[in-house]
Design a protein around this motif. Structure first.
Motif, PDB file in Angstrom:
ATOM      1  N   ASP A  16       0.806  -1.215   0.000  1.00  0.00           N
ATOM      2  CA  ASP A  16       0.000   0.000   0.000  1.00  0.00           C
ATOM      3  C   ASP A  16       0.846   1.276   0.000  1.00  0.00           C
ATOM      4  O   ASP A  16       0.388   2.322  -0.444  1.00  0.00           O
ATOM      5  N   LEU A  17       2.058   1.199   0.538  1.00  0.00           N
ATOM      6  CA  LEU A  17       2.903   2.400   0.603  1.00  0.00           C
ATOM      7  C   LEU A  17       3.984   2.395  -0.479  1.00  0.00           C
ATOM      8  O   LEU A  17       4.927   3.183  -0.431  1.00  0.00           O
ATOM      9  N   SER A  18       3.834   1.489  -1.457  1.00  0.00           N
ATOM     10  CA  SER A  18       4.929   1.313  -2.411  1.00  0.00           C
ATOM     11  C   SER A  18       5.121   2.505  -3.340  1.00  0.00           C
ATOM     12  O   SER A  18       6.161   2.629  -3.982  1.00  0.00           O
ATOM     13  N   ALA A  19       4.141   3.415  -3.415  1.00  0.00           N
ATOM     14  CA  ALA A  19       4.317   4.601  -4.269  1.00  0.00           C
ATOM     15  C   ALA A  19       4.986   5.747  -3.510  1.00  0.00           C
ATOM     16  O   ALA A  19       5.157   6.833  -4.051  1.00  0.00           O
ATOM     17  N   ASN A  20       5.335   5.491  -2.243  1.00  0.00           N
ATOM     18  CA  ASN A  20       5.975   6.530  -1.421  1.00  0.00           C
ATOM     19  C   ASN A  20       7.479   6.352  -1.386  1.00  0.00           C
ATOM     20  O   ASN A  20       7.989   5.234  -1.474  1.00  0.00           O
ATOM     21  N   ARG A  21       8.180   7.485  -1.186  1.00  0.00           N
ATOM     22  CA  ARG A  21       9.561   7.387  -0.706  1.00  0.00           C
ATOM     23  C   ARG A  21       9.433   7.308   0.804  1.00  0.00           C
ATOM     24  O   ARG A  21       8.864   8.199   1.434  1.00  0.00           O
ATOM     25  N   ILE A  22       9.933   6.232   1.385  1.00  0.00           N
ATOM     26  CA  ILE A  22       9.825   6.103   2.840  1.00  0.00           C
ATOM     27  C   ILE A  22      10.901   6.987   3.470  1.00  0.00           C
ATOM     28  O   ILE A  22      12.099   6.821   3.198  1.00  0.00           O
TER      29      ILE A  22
ATOM     30  N   ASP B 222      15.237  -3.373   4.840  1.00  0.00           N
ATOM     31  CA  ASP B 222      15.406  -4.166   3.615  1.00  0.00           C
ATOM     32  C   ASP B 222      14.227  -3.928   2.670  1.00  0.00           C
ATOM     33  O   ASP B 222      14.398  -3.695   1.468  1.00  0.00           O
ATOM     34  N   LEU B 223      13.024  -4.019   3.249  1.00  0.00           N
ATOM     35  CA  LEU B 223      11.816  -3.893   2.427  1.00  0.00           C
ATOM     36  C   LEU B 223      11.602  -2.461   1.947  1.00  0.00           C
ATOM     37  O   LEU B 223      11.167  -2.235   0.821  1.00  0.00           O
ATOM     38  N   ALA B 224      11.897  -1.491   2.815  1.00  0.00           N
ATOM     39  CA  ALA B 224      11.614  -0.093   2.467  1.00  0.00           C
ATOM     40  C   ALA B 224      12.562   0.426   1.403  1.00  0.00           C
ATOM     41  O   ALA B 224      12.156   1.198   0.538  1.00  0.00           O
ATOM     42  N   TRP B 225      13.840   0.004   1.467  1.00  0.00           N
ATOM     43  CA  TRP B 225      14.835   0.644   0.594  1.00  0.00           C
ATOM     44  C   TRP B 225      15.534  -0.341  -0.354  1.00  0.00           C
ATOM     45  O   TRP B 225      16.426   0.060  -1.103  1.00  0.00           O
ATOM     46  N   GLY B 226      15.116  -1.606  -0.298  1.00  0.00           N
ATOM     47  CA  GLY B 226      15.531  -2.549  -1.332  1.00  0.00           C
ATOM     48  C   GLY B 226      16.974  -3.010  -1.285  1.00  0.00           C
ATOM     49  O   GLY B 226      17.466  -3.626  -2.231  1.00  0.00           O
ATOM     50  N   ARG B 227      17.681  -2.666  -0.210  1.00  0.00           N
ATOM     51  CA  ARG B 227      19.054  -3.132  -0.048  1.00  0.00           C
ATOM     52  C   ARG B 227      19.196  -3.763   1.320  1.00  0.00           C
ATOM     53  O   ARG B 227      18.431  -3.450   2.235  1.00  0.00           O
TER      54      ARG B 227
ATOM     55  N   LEU C 290       4.216   1.095  15.337  1.00  0.00           N
ATOM     56  CA  LEU C 290       5.213   1.584  14.380  1.00  0.00           C
ATOM     57  C   LEU C 290       4.614   2.769  13.618  1.00  0.00           C
ATOM     58  O   LEU C 290       3.470   2.703  13.167  1.00  0.00           O
ATOM     59  N   ILE C 291       5.403   3.839  13.504  1.00  0.00           N
ATOM     60  CA  ILE C 291       4.997   4.980  12.677  1.00  0.00           C
ATOM     61  C   ILE C 291       5.868   4.957  11.423  1.00  0.00           C
ATOM     62  O   ILE C 291       7.102   5.014  11.519  1.00  0.00           O
ATOM     63  N   ILE C 292       5.217   4.820  10.284  1.00  0.00           N
ATOM     64  CA  ILE C 292       5.925   4.864   8.997  1.00  0.00           C
ATOM     65  C   ILE C 292       5.593   6.194   8.348  1.00  0.00           C
ATOM     66  O   ILE C 292       4.414   6.550   8.228  1.00  0.00           O
ATOM     67  N   THR C 293       6.628   6.926   7.947  1.00  0.00           N
ATOM     68  CA  THR C 293       6.402   8.219   7.306  1.00  0.00           C
ATOM     69  C   THR C 293       6.836   8.144   5.841  1.00  0.00           C
ATOM     70  O   THR C 293       7.993   7.827   5.547  1.00  0.00           O
ATOM     71  N   GLY C 294       5.888   8.400   4.957  1.00  0.00           N
ATOM     72  CA  GLY C 294       6.180   8.410   3.523  1.00  0.00           C
ATOM     73  C   GLY C 294       6.048   9.812   2.975  1.00  0.00           C
ATOM     74  O   GLY C 294       5.331  10.643   3.545  1.00  0.00           O
ATOM     75  N   ASN C 295       6.720  10.097   1.857  1.00  0.00           N
ATOM     76  CA  ASN C 295       6.705  11.474   1.352  1.00  0.00           C
ATOM     77  C   ASN C 295       5.342  11.871   0.787  1.00  0.00           C
ATOM     78  O   ASN C 295       5.018  13.050   0.741  1.00  0.00           O
ATOM     79  N   ALA C 296       4.522  10.896   0.405  1.00  0.00           N
ATOM     80  CA  ALA C 296       3.184  11.236  -0.079  1.00  0.00           C
ATOM     81  C   ALA C 296       2.153  11.132   1.043  1.00  0.00           C
ATOM     82  O   ALA C 296       1.333  12.012   1.244  1.00  0.00           O
ATOM     83  N   VAL C 297       2.211  10.069   1.809  1.00  0.00           N
ATOM     84  CA  VAL C 297       1.149   9.801   2.787  1.00  0.00           C
ATOM     85  C   VAL C 297       1.330  10.573   4.087  1.00  0.00           C
ATOM     86  O   VAL C 297       0.375  10.808   4.820  1.00  0.00           O
TER      87      VAL C 297
END
Ligand SMILES: NC(=O)c1ccc[n+]([C@@H]2O[C@H](COP(=O)([O-])OP(=O)(O)OC[C@H]3O[C@@H](n4cnc5c(N)ncnc54)[C@H](OP(=O)(O)O)[C@@H]3O)[C@@H](O)[C@H]2O)c1
Length: 372
Positions: A140-146, A206-211, A280-287
């Protein structure tokens, strides 16, 4: 119909059997077909359990049965759990796990193996137990920059810190209480030392930034140094001491990852997360900010997340989701270089500093980074 095997019939594994059985209609509706438990592999015997007829001792039975489509690994650790997971994936079976140590340390390899064999490797329960965290993050948050993630992801230490304040106990006494109530294990090291929280922090990164973020690279301070007087002073000033997992994506492109006890002001919702609860609070640049809260451990709540993964694995059995991250290391910054206010005790008195990097903190008897 999909047949399933559970490896490890302990706290989580027995909860999975219960949820899949009692909620069989919901599971079938979600999966689009019946999901039937065929085997339970454990070194223990469970003669008094209704699941006793399903017990087998030899994993090869599961591995060689072409009817078994999904394997649930709830043994824990990186010993036999790693070997069985490799074999199950190589045999073309989807694998679902709650084992954060295995995912944090061997996720790259196991996800690549799953891809190679056209199956899913899912691990929603490995972070935050029953709370849906990972699927919202990669779906659901995959369109965001986390931009950041911060949270309380170890229920045992949160229970202990809450109990210290509520019953006026020092850490050792609060730990004994937590053990007697089943909130802490007999060997509580990975909780108290922050290792468990580090593994979860790595999976999120790992999941948020792919490395890949390797657990040994994350600076960690557990709660062994937290004294009752620290907790009381924090409460008197309107805040709370909480063990936090922190992940910040800096404007320099570096990721700052660490686990440590923090002073959390009352203005943060994390201040009010007590007992064994996780958040957990996740902050995305869009959401912007999104907060996830709930039961981070326990047999049936954790099994809820495992069973949800089973449903998703069956739903995607012909078109695996292809979750994964690269084995390239996530570029890291040093959290000590991030300026922050600090809550410090010097000469017996507590006060807040101006924003300072860690090397500028004046001499003191105790210090906690303030969550701003
Ligand atoms: N408990 C929770 O609330 C929770 C929440 C989230 C994630 N997790 C994770 O989930 C995993 C399982 O945790 P748990 O609390 O369910 O552990 P557990 O209660 O110790 O269960 C593990 C089970 O696996 C069995 N086992 C050990 N070696 C085996 C082998 N070679 N073959 C088959 N079975 C074997 C154990 O038997 P013996 O008891 O005889 O050794 C035990 O019954 C861990 O990775 C944990 O970190 C747990």
């Amino acid at each position: 119909m999909t047949y399933l095997a559970i490896l490890g019939f302990g706290t989580v594994g027995s909860g999975v059997a219960k949820v899949l059985t009692e909620n069989a209609a919901e599971v079938a509706a979600g999966a689009g077909e019946e999901v039937r438990l065929k085997y339970i592999v454990d070194i223990r015997n469970i003669p008094d359990s209704p699941f006793a007829p399903l017990m087998v001792k030899d994993f090869a039975v599961v591995e060689q049965d072409p009817e078994v489509g999904v394997v649930v690994e709830t043994i824990g650790g990186c010993g036999v759990a790693l070997a069985f997971t490799r074999r199950a994936l190589a045999a073309g079976k989807h694998v679902v796990t709650s084992n954060k140590q295995l995912v944090a340390e061997h996720g790259v390899e196991l996800l690549a193996l799953a891809k190679e064999h056209g199956v899913n490797y899912f691990f929603e329960a490995s972070v935050g137990g029953g709370i849906p965290l990972l699927r919202p993050l990669f779906n659901d948050l995959s369109a965001n920059r986390i931009l950041s993630m911060k949270g309380i992801l170890n229920g045992t230490t949160n229970y202990i810190l809450t109990a210290m304040l509520q019953s006026g106990k020092e850490l050792d006494e609060a730990l004994k209480e937590a053990q007697s109530l089943g909130y802490a294990e007999l060997n509580p090291d990975s909780d108290l030392d922050g290792t468990d929280a580090v593994r979860k922090t790595c999976i999120l990164a790992d999941l948020a930034w792919g490395r890949e973020l390797k657990p040994e690279l994350v600076p960690v301070e557990g709660i062994r140094g937290v004294a009752l007087q620290d907790i009381r002073s924090a409460a008197a000033s309107g805040g709370a001491i909480k063990l936090l997992c922190r992940l910040i994506r800096g404007e320099d492109g570096l990721t700052y990852a660490w686990v440590a006890p923090h002073y959390v002001p009352a203005s943060s919702m994390l201040c009010h997360v007590d007992q064994a609860f996780n958040a957990l609070i996740i902050t995305g640049n869009a959401v912007g900010d999104t907060m996830f809260y709930g039961t981070g451990a326990g047999s049936v709540p954790t099994a809820s997340a495992v069973a949800g993964d089973v449903v998703d694995a069956v739903r995607h059995k012909s078109s695996p989701r292809g979750i994964g991250w690269s084995d390239a290391p996530l570029p890291l910054g040093d959290p000590d270089t991030l300026p922050s206010r600090w809550y410090i005790r010097s000469e017996g008195k507590w006060h807040f500093t101006e924003p300072l990097t860690a090397d500028r903190i004046p001499a003191c008897e105790a210090r906690y980074r303030v969550l701003d």
